[in-house]
Design an enzyme around this catalytic site. Structure first.
Site: not given
Ligand code: PDD
Length: 287
Positions: A33, A52, A183, A151
């Site tokens: 996504y 990306r 993160e 992702k």
């Protein structure tokens, strides 16, 4: 009024949009996504998100059902049809819906990918009150899989992290691996010591944030020092400032980590300045 969404080549009211129960996104979290922000009715960092996305698809040996040009056209059409001035465009591509459940990937010639896009209207996204106040985070173990650079839609652990933060009465959680911060649950994490911005270097351990790339570029242009290296929870708690970046928060100050107040407990000077520069520059380049 219901939203117009995009599913496999069609623009439809959200109630009419359907995906198969055999879709591998649903059964296996076999999908990727992107989230792109919209400011002033325009897309922020679209190119970075498109690049990306291509990389995520390639890493999973998944075909893209649309070209980059088509993707931009779909994003623009949805923003326009849904009158989004400030908000987000969510995009998901999965390995499609084979005729039955099977761990093995289906033949892509027989099973086309599924593509879904929808908008989220978020008036006031740029002028968020949270940016004035700063956010509080806790640290939690990073229990995600080893390819966080892709992702994917496997967001169960990040969702659990958000719930742990909520239960602790704070805004988000920073994840920790071997004593070092990786993160945030849905954002990249930074601390500031003096004039130096410190953030974990890119690897398979974190998502390569599109906002991160832009912010580090702007920081360097503004003569700020940037160190891309691991930092510990202790170092973070003793930092002068901290912040996160993502497409949905831009640059957001962090004022408390595991109950330890950073600086005066209010946003310092670096994060608000970077937020201002990021918003100004990215809006100039919006498409
Ligand atoms: N999340 N790290 C993780 C784990 C993320 O999920 C995200 C983005 C980021 C920041 O990446 P970017 O700057 O490209 O948005 C870092 C999006 C916003 C989401 O899941 O909603």
């Amino acid at each position: 009024m219901s939203r117009i969404v995009y599913v496999n080549g069609e623009y439809l009211p959200e109630e009419e949009a359907k995906v198969s129960i055999f879709d591998r996104g649903f059964l296996m979290a076999d999908g990727v996504y992107e989230v792109t922000s919209v400011l002033g009715g325009k897309l922020i960092d679209f190119d970075g998100h498109a690049v990306r996305l291509e990389r995520s698809l390639k890493e999973l040996d998944m075909a893209s059902p649309v070209s980059k040009e088509e993707l931009l056209a779909i994003h623009r059409q949805l923003v326009s049809e849904n009158d989004v001035e400030e908000g987000l465009v969510y995009l998901q591509i999965t390995r499609g819906a084979p005729s039955d459940r099977d761990f093995a990937f289906p033949n892509p010639d027989e099973t086309p990918s599924t593509i879904v896009l929808f908008t989220q209207n978020k008036p006031g996204l740029a002028k968020s009150p949270a940016a004035q106040k700063g956010m509080k985070v806790i640290t939690i173990d990073d229990e995600r899989w080893g390819r966080r650079d892709i992702k994917t839609v496997q967001l169960l652990y990040p969702s659990m992290g958000k719930m742990m933060a909520k239960a602790a009465g704070v805004d988000d959680a920073w994840m920790v691996q071997d004593g070092f911060i990786t993160e945030g649950t849905s954002n990249n994490a930074y601390i500031v010591k003096g004039n130096t911005i410190i953030t974990r270097a890119l690897s398979n351990d974190i998502l390569h944030g599109i906002t991160r790339a832009a912010v580090l570029r702007f920081a360097a242009e503004a003569q700020m020092q940037v160190e891309e290296r691991n930092f510990t929870v202790e170092e973070a708690k003793e930092a002068d400032e901290a912040f996160i970046t993502s497409a949905s928060t831009f640059v957001m100050p962090v004022v408390e980590i595991d109950g330890a107040t950073l600086g005066t407990g209010a946003p310092g000077s670096v994060a608000p300045r970077l937020r201002e520069i990021y918003l100004e520059e990215s809006m100039k380049a919006a498409v």
